[in-house]
Design a protein around this motif. Structure first.
Motif, PDB file in Angstrom:
ATOM      1  N   THR A   1       0.783  -1.107  -0.038  1.00 14.39           N
ATOM      2  CA  THR A   1      -0.143   0.149   0.095  1.00 14.39           C
ATOM      3  C   THR A   1       0.856   1.298   0.175  1.00 14.39           C
ATOM      4  OG1 THR A   1      -1.698  -1.128   1.310  1.00 14.39           O
ATOM      5  CG2 THR A   1      -1.896   1.018   1.294  1.00 14.39           C
ATOM      6  N   SER A   2       2.229   1.331   0.805  1.00 17.26           N
ATOM      7  CA  SER A   2       2.918   2.300   0.610  1.00 17.26           C
ATOM      8  C   SER A   2       3.314   2.566  -0.790  1.00 17.26           C
ATOM      9  CB  SER A   2       3.884   2.275   1.712  1.00 17.26           C
ATOM     10  OG  SER A   2       3.564   1.945   3.104  1.00 17.26           O
ATOM     11  N   VAL A   3       3.772   1.361  -1.382  1.00 19.31           N
ATOM     12  CA  VAL A   3       4.298   1.406  -2.758  1.00 19.31           C
ATOM     13  C   VAL A   3       3.242   2.085  -3.548  1.00 19.31           C
ATOM     14  CG1 VAL A   3       5.186   0.352  -4.692  1.00 19.31           C
ATOM     15  CG2 VAL A   3       6.047  -0.323  -2.554  1.00 19.31           C
ATOM     16  N   TYR A   4       2.145   1.821  -3.402  1.00 19.86           N
ATOM     17  CA  TYR A   4       0.928   2.473  -4.226  1.00 19.86           C
ATOM     18  C   TYR A   4       0.744   3.746  -3.856  1.00 19.86           C
ATOM     19  CZ  TYR A   4      -3.713   3.874  -4.935  1.00 19.86           C
ATOM     20  OH  TYR A   4      -4.886   4.746  -5.148  1.00 19.86           O
ATOM     21  N   PHE A   5       0.835   4.201  -2.771  1.00 19.80           N
ATOM     22  CA  PHE A   5       0.510   5.545  -2.375  1.00 19.80           C
ATOM     23  C   PHE A   5       1.658   6.352  -3.019  1.00 19.80           C
ATOM     24  CE2 PHE A   5      -0.078   8.359   1.749  1.00 19.80           C
ATOM     25  CZ  PHE A   5      -0.327   9.420   1.047  1.00 19.80           C
ATOM     26  N   THR A   6       2.902   6.122  -3.067  1.00 17.86           N
ATOM     27  CA  THR A   6       4.057   6.784  -3.416  1.00 17.86           C
ATOM     28  C   THR A   6       3.882   6.922  -4.992  1.00 17.86           C
ATOM     29  OG1 THR A   6       5.572   6.117  -1.640  1.00 17.86           O
ATOM     30  CG2 THR A   6       6.361   7.081  -3.348  1.00 17.86           C
ATOM     31  N   LYS A   7       3.739   5.835  -5.776  1.00 16.07           N
ATOM     32  CA  LYS A   7       3.612   5.916  -7.084  1.00 16.07           C
ATOM     33  C   LYS A   7       2.366   6.545  -7.537  1.00 16.07           C
ATOM     34  CE  LYS A   7       6.219   1.586  -7.918  1.00 16.07           C
ATOM     35  NZ  LYS A   7       7.353   2.380  -8.814  1.00 16.07           N
TER      36      LYS A   7
ATOM     37  N   TYR B   1       0.973   9.081  -5.796  1.00 21.83           N
ATOM     38  CA  TYR B   1       1.354  10.549  -5.682  1.00 21.83           C
ATOM     39  C   TYR B   1       2.115  11.162  -6.861  1.00 21.83           C
ATOM     40  CZ  TYR B   1       3.425  14.475  -3.034  1.00 21.83           C
ATOM     41  OH  TYR B   1       3.899  15.879  -2.617  1.00 21.83           O
ATOM     42  N   PHE B   2       3.380  10.610  -7.295  1.00 23.02           N
ATOM     43  CA  PHE B   2       4.255  11.222  -8.148  1.00 23.02           C
ATOM     44  C   PHE B   2       3.555  10.999  -9.407  1.00 23.02           C
ATOM     45  CE2 PHE B   2       7.462  10.666  -4.869  1.00 23.02           C
ATOM     46  CZ  PHE B   2       7.846  11.859  -4.720  1.00 23.02           C
ATOM     47  N   GLY B   3       2.855   9.931  -9.679  1.00 22.95           N
ATOM     48  CA  GLY B   3       1.977   9.786 -11.006  1.00 22.95           C
ATOM     49  C   GLY B   3       1.055  10.898 -11.389  1.00 22.95           C
ATOM     50  N   ILE B   4       0.392  11.168 -10.282  1.00 16.32           N
ATOM     51  CA  ILE B   4      -0.630  12.097 -10.596  1.00 16.32           C
ATOM     52  C   ILE B   4      -0.093  13.720 -10.775  1.00 16.32           C
ATOM     53  CG2 ILE B   4      -2.466  13.574  -9.343  1.00 16.32           C
ATOM     54  CD1 ILE B   4      -3.504  10.950  -8.136  1.00 16.32           C
ATOM     55  N   PHE B   5       0.931  14.043  -9.981  1.00 19.54           N
ATOM     56  CA  PHE B   5       1.808  15.069 -10.367  1.00 19.54           C
ATOM     57  C   PHE B   5       2.305  15.252 -11.690  1.00 19.54           C
ATOM     58  CE2 PHE B   5       1.545  16.040  -5.637  1.00 19.54           C
ATOM     59  CZ  PHE B   5       1.223  17.357  -5.643  1.00 19.54           C
ATOM     60  N   ARG B   6       2.910  14.044 -11.954  1.00 19.70           N
ATOM     61  CA  ARG B   6       3.587  14.061 -13.382  1.00 19.70           C
ATOM     62  C   ARG B   6       2.439  14.383 -14.528  1.00 19.70           C
ATOM     63  NH1 ARG B   6       7.326  10.220 -11.104  1.00 19.70           N
ATOM     64  NH2 ARG B   6       5.578   8.591 -11.609  1.00 19.70           N
ATOM     65  N   LEU B   7       1.404  13.633 -14.137  1.00 17.50           N
ATOM     66  CA  LEU B   7       0.026  14.016 -15.139  1.00 17.50           C
ATOM     67  C   LEU B   7      -0.247  15.304 -15.133  1.00 17.50           C
ATOM     68  CD1 LEU B   7      -1.779  12.596 -16.909  1.00 17.50           C
ATOM     69  CD2 LEU B   7      -3.581  12.254 -15.065  1.00 17.50           C
ATOM     70  N   PHE B   8      -0.292  15.935 -14.026  1.00 19.76           N
ATOM     71  CA  PHE B   8      -0.641  17.340 -13.923  1.00 19.76           C
ATOM     72  C   PHE B   8       0.576  18.342 -14.539  1.00 19.76           C
ATOM     73  CE2 PHE B   8      -3.883  16.124 -11.070  1.00 19.76           C
ATOM     74  CZ  PHE B   8      -5.192  16.435 -11.789  1.00 19.76           C
TER      75      PHE B   8
ATOM     76  N   SER C   1      11.664   8.279  -0.183  1.00 19.00           N
ATOM     77  CA  SER C   1      10.230   8.688   0.110  1.00 19.00           C
ATOM     78  C   SER C   1       9.437   9.642  -0.423  1.00 19.00           C
ATOM     79  CB  SER C   1      10.413   9.048   1.877  1.00 19.00           C
ATOM     80  OG  SER C   1      10.918  10.290   2.092  1.00 19.00           O
ATOM     81  N   ILE C   2       8.498   9.912  -0.126  1.00 23.30           N
ATOM     82  CA  ILE C   2       7.624  10.957  -0.897  1.00 23.30           C
ATOM     83  C   ILE C   2       8.397  12.137  -0.477  1.00 23.30           C
ATOM     84  CG2 ILE C   2       5.581  12.455  -0.546  1.00 23.30           C
ATOM     85  CD1 ILE C   2       4.030  10.147  -0.527  1.00 23.30           C
TER      86      ILE C   2
ATOM     87  N   THR D   1      -3.800  13.760  -3.129  1.00 19.14           N
ATOM     88  CA  THR D   1      -2.886  14.518  -4.058  1.00 19.14           C
ATOM     89  C   THR D   1      -3.670  15.344  -5.039  1.00 19.14           C
ATOM     90  OG1 THR D   1      -1.583  12.262  -4.251  1.00 19.14           O
ATOM     91  CG2 THR D   1      -1.305  13.734  -6.132  1.00 19.14           C
ATOM     92  N   SER D   2      -4.669  15.130  -5.252  1.00 13.53           N
ATOM     93  CA  SER D   2      -5.827  16.192  -6.186  1.00 13.53           C
ATOM     94  C   SER D   2      -5.926  17.259  -5.304  1.00 13.53           C
ATOM     95  CB  SER D   2      -7.160  15.550  -6.268  1.00 13.53           C
ATOM     96  OG  SER D   2      -6.983  14.164  -7.160  1.00 13.53           O
ATOM     97  N   THR D   3      -6.060  17.304  -3.869  1.00 13.30           N
ATOM     98  CA  THR D   3      -6.252  18.491  -3.246  1.00 13.30           C
ATOM     99  C   THR D   3      -4.773  19.445  -3.498  1.00 13.30           C
ATOM    100  OG1 THR D   3      -7.562  17.337  -1.751  1.00 13.30           O
ATOM    101  CG2 THR D   3      -6.573  19.473  -1.019  1.00 13.30           C
ATOM    102  N   LEU D   4      -3.560  18.705  -3.373  1.00 12.86           N
ATOM    103  CA  LEU D   4      -2.461  19.345  -3.442  1.00 12.86           C
ATOM    104  C   LEU D   4      -2.244  19.900  -4.866  1.00 12.86           C
ATOM    105  CD1 LEU D   4      -0.338  17.172  -1.252  1.00 12.86           C
ATOM    106  CD2 LEU D   4      -1.075  19.257  -0.633  1.00 12.86           C
ATOM    107  N   ALA D   5      -2.546  19.103  -5.711  1.00 17.80           N
ATOM    108  CA  ALA D   5      -2.525  19.634  -7.137  1.00 17.80           C
ATOM    109  C   ALA D   5      -3.425  20.620  -7.394  1.00 17.80           C
ATOM    110  CB  ALA D   5      -2.660  18.322  -8.143  1.00 17.80           C
ATOM    111  N   ALA D   6      -4.410  21.023  -6.758  1.00 13.29           N
ATOM    112  CA  ALA D   6      -5.474  22.039  -6.986  1.00 13.29           C
ATOM    113  C   ALA D   6      -4.626  23.098  -6.286  1.00 13.29           C
ATOM    114  CB  ALA D   6      -6.680  21.880  -6.554  1.00 13.29           C
ATOM    115  N   GLY D   7      -3.656  23.272  -5.938  1.00 17.37           N
ATOM    116  CA  GLY D   7      -3.073  24.406  -5.026  1.00 17.37           C
ATOM    117  C   GLY D   7      -3.083  24.447  -3.561  1.00 17.37           C
TER     118      GLY D   7
END
Length: 592
Positions: free
Chosen positions: A245-251, A253-260, A436-437, A338-344
């Motif tokens: 689950t930690s691996v999923y969380f980290t990937k 997190y960075f996957g969404i930010f790379r997408l945005f 880590s993140i 991650t969506s909350t953070l990506a929105a600013g």
């Protein structure tokens, strides 16, 4: 002018009456108090906003969970774009970047910026935590106090650790976990010199929390069910589950930010982010806000209160429906955060990590208890240990995870299962994700401070102080006579860079190579510099090379001098002797 005069007089008084050692003790208590105060202020402002937007006369039913986060993030986006003219970097990575690249300097605006943006983000339902902003605000106070008192970079780093320890101690009432967090995440050396300031700051943070909040704590729970050796295999299984689950969380997190990051338009990024968070909260209300009530409900085995009103209320008595909903929270909390953070939005990741861990721990316990195999485990214990497993995996901070949950639960009855689950989670996560993140982005840029003293010293060193520019250059078409009369005679160096009309480096001429012919005038007109020069074994690129890569280039080539190229043109040389001297001085300053 008067202000500067008063500061100068105060500093003179300080140097006469307060030793450096005692100053560090006093500042550690002060930053501990201020970090605790920041934590209290953040919590109270957020609570006020939540109370206001969730009033009965404004209550909009289920649509509340869709509308409020969008409204809050719209306010945050507007403030970021038109008032602050900045979009936030994440809290702890900002501190780590300041330590490695800015000598611990953080702009003063980040004292009060988190105090405005974070409460709006979380108060309107943003799925993030408040601990990260509290640490950032406190660290900025610490940075500016260090500048005021002319504190050296090593002590400045220690005070950053004091701030982090105090904030965690104040928020969780866990002083030991705060100290260990500073050591594990900020890479502080735990020595007798650093231990006492960390203790003082952590204690100061806890006392500040008690002064303003009394005995109010985030989690009211004491372990009632003790560890049984027969439960050992289940805690091992939980460790494996929290690791993946930690691996999923980290990937994720960075996957969404790379997408945005592929969206150059901030408004498009904002629109997609808030739509995502709005829909997630509408269908999964427990994702709303920090999620502290969700954790507390699970700790008391009240999954009905934890899940709240859902579209599946007619089937909520079915344990498999409950498990499925909890699994959905585990999966989608990472996306909502991650969506909350990506929105600013501004917020931390520690509380969301605890939410995911509590849900996963409860899932594992319910599976064991309802598979019909005759086993029964304590759901509250697994909830706690699941939280520790996620903290260890996501933050790469196993000791912080163990002591944080031990202090939250009011004792050390779960120490053995905590150690088992946390160790497994950390080792497996570390195998798949090295950093880590908090540290991955800095590690990719070669800017991460670690416990390795050699690497840390190289990271903190700067190129400029070791670059020498008093070398006399010459053009390739010049003759030996020009070289002797115009360069050798006027230079104190034994190496001469050869450049073209655009100052691009073509090669070098060594004094040793021309010593046999430099006084033979018969060579002066017919021998050109191009005939005498040789290629450099390696070059140092000012914009991209780090001290670590520079040291490696010297090691690989065996050279004593290497040229530096800046903006594509010749800039100067770095000598191995000067580099090693600077390295030794820096190392001594960090180990004394």
């Amino acid at each position: 002018m008067t202000k500067k005069k008063h500061i100068a007089q105060f500093l003179k008084w300080r140097y006469r009456h307060i030793s450096d050692k005692n100053l560090v003790f006093l500042l550690s208590i002060l930053v501990g108090f201020l970090a605790g105060l920041v934590s209290v202020v953040l919590k109270n402002i957020t609570h006020f906003i939540q109370s206001f937007v969730e009033r009965d006369d404004l209550f909009l039913g289920q649509s509340l969970y869709f509308i409020l986060p969008i409204v809050g993030l719209l306010i945050v986006f507007t403030l970021n774009k038109y008032f602050f003219k900045r979009f936030p970097r994440h809290s702890v990575p900002t501190i780590l970047h300041a330590l490695s690249r800015r000598n611990g300097i953080i702009k003063r605006v980040k004292i009060w910026y988190p105090l405005i943006i974070a409460p709006i983000t979380v108060g309107f339902g943003g799925s993030v935590g408040l601990l990260g902003p509290a640490i950032l605000s406190g660290a900025t106070i610490s940075s500016n106090l260090s500048s005021l008192f002319h504190i050296d970079s090593k002590t400045r780093t220690l005070l950053f650790g004091c701030t982090a320890a105090a904030a965690i101690a104040a928020v969780f009432n866990s002083p030991i976990a705060g100290i260990i967090f500073a050591v594990e995440v900020l890479s502080l050396d735990l020595t007798l010199t650093s231990l006492l300031p960390l203790l003082l700051a952590s204690l100061s943070g806890v006392i500040t929390s008690y002064l303003f909040l009394g005995d109010e704590v985030l989690f009211r729970f004491n372990v009632a069910d003790t560890f049984k050796i027969n439960d050992l295999p289940f805690y091992i299984f939980l460790g494996i589950g929290t690791a993946f689950t930690s691996v999923y969380f980290t990937k994720m997190y960075f996957g969404i930010f790379r997408l945005f990051s592929k969206l150059n338009n901030n408004f498009y990024r904002f629109a997609i982010s808030v739509t995502t968070i709005g829909l997630l909260l509408y269908f999964i209300p427990p994702l709303y806000g920090e999620g502290l009530s969700f954790i507390n409900s699970l700790l008391t085995n009240n999954h009905l209160a934890a899940l709240g009103k859902t579209p599946f209320d007619d089937h909520i008595n079915n344990v498999w429906v409950v498990i499925t909903l909890l699994f959905g929270i585990t999966v989608f909390k990472a996306i909502a955060m991650t969506s909350t953070l990506a929105a600013g939005g501004a917020g931390g990741i520690i509380i969301p990590t605890l939410v995911m861990g509590s849900a996963l721990g409860t899932i594992v316990a319910k599976l064991i208890n309802h598979l019909g195999l005759g086993f029964h485990v304590s759901e509250s214990n697994f909830t706690l240990v699941g939280m520790a497993g996620l903290i260890a995996g996501v933050l790469h901070a196993p000791l912080t995870a163990i002591f944080l949950i031990a202090e939250i639960s009011g004792g050390y009855e779960l120490f053995i299962p905590l150690m088992i689950t946390v160790t497994i989670s950390f080792l497996i996560t570390k195998h798949f994700i090295e950093h880590s993140i908090y540290t991955q982005e800095l590690a990719e840029k070669g800017q991460l401070i670690t416990h390795n003293k050699d690497e840390m010293v190289l990271l903190l060193m700067k190129l400029d102080p070791v670059i020498e520019t008093n070398f006399v250059s010459i053009k390739s078409e010049a003759t030996l006579g020009d070289l002797v009369h115009n360069v050798v005679a006027k230079s104190t160096r034994n190496i001469f860079p050869v450049v073209d009309n655009d100052s691009k480096l073509l090669g070098i001429v060594l004094l040793d190579d021309i010593r046999d012919i430099m006084f033979d005038q018969s060579y002066y007109k017919n021998t050109t510099v191009q005939m005498l020069m040789k290629q450099v074994p390696e070059i140092i690129t000012y914009e991209t090379d780090t001290m670590k890569s520079v040291m490696k280039k010297f090691q690989d080539t065996g050279a004593w001098n290497l040229p530096v190229i800046k903006n594509g043109t010749y800039y100067g040389f770095i000598s191995k002797s000067k580099l090693l001297t600077a390295y030794r001085r820096k190392l001594i300053s960090f180990t004394r």
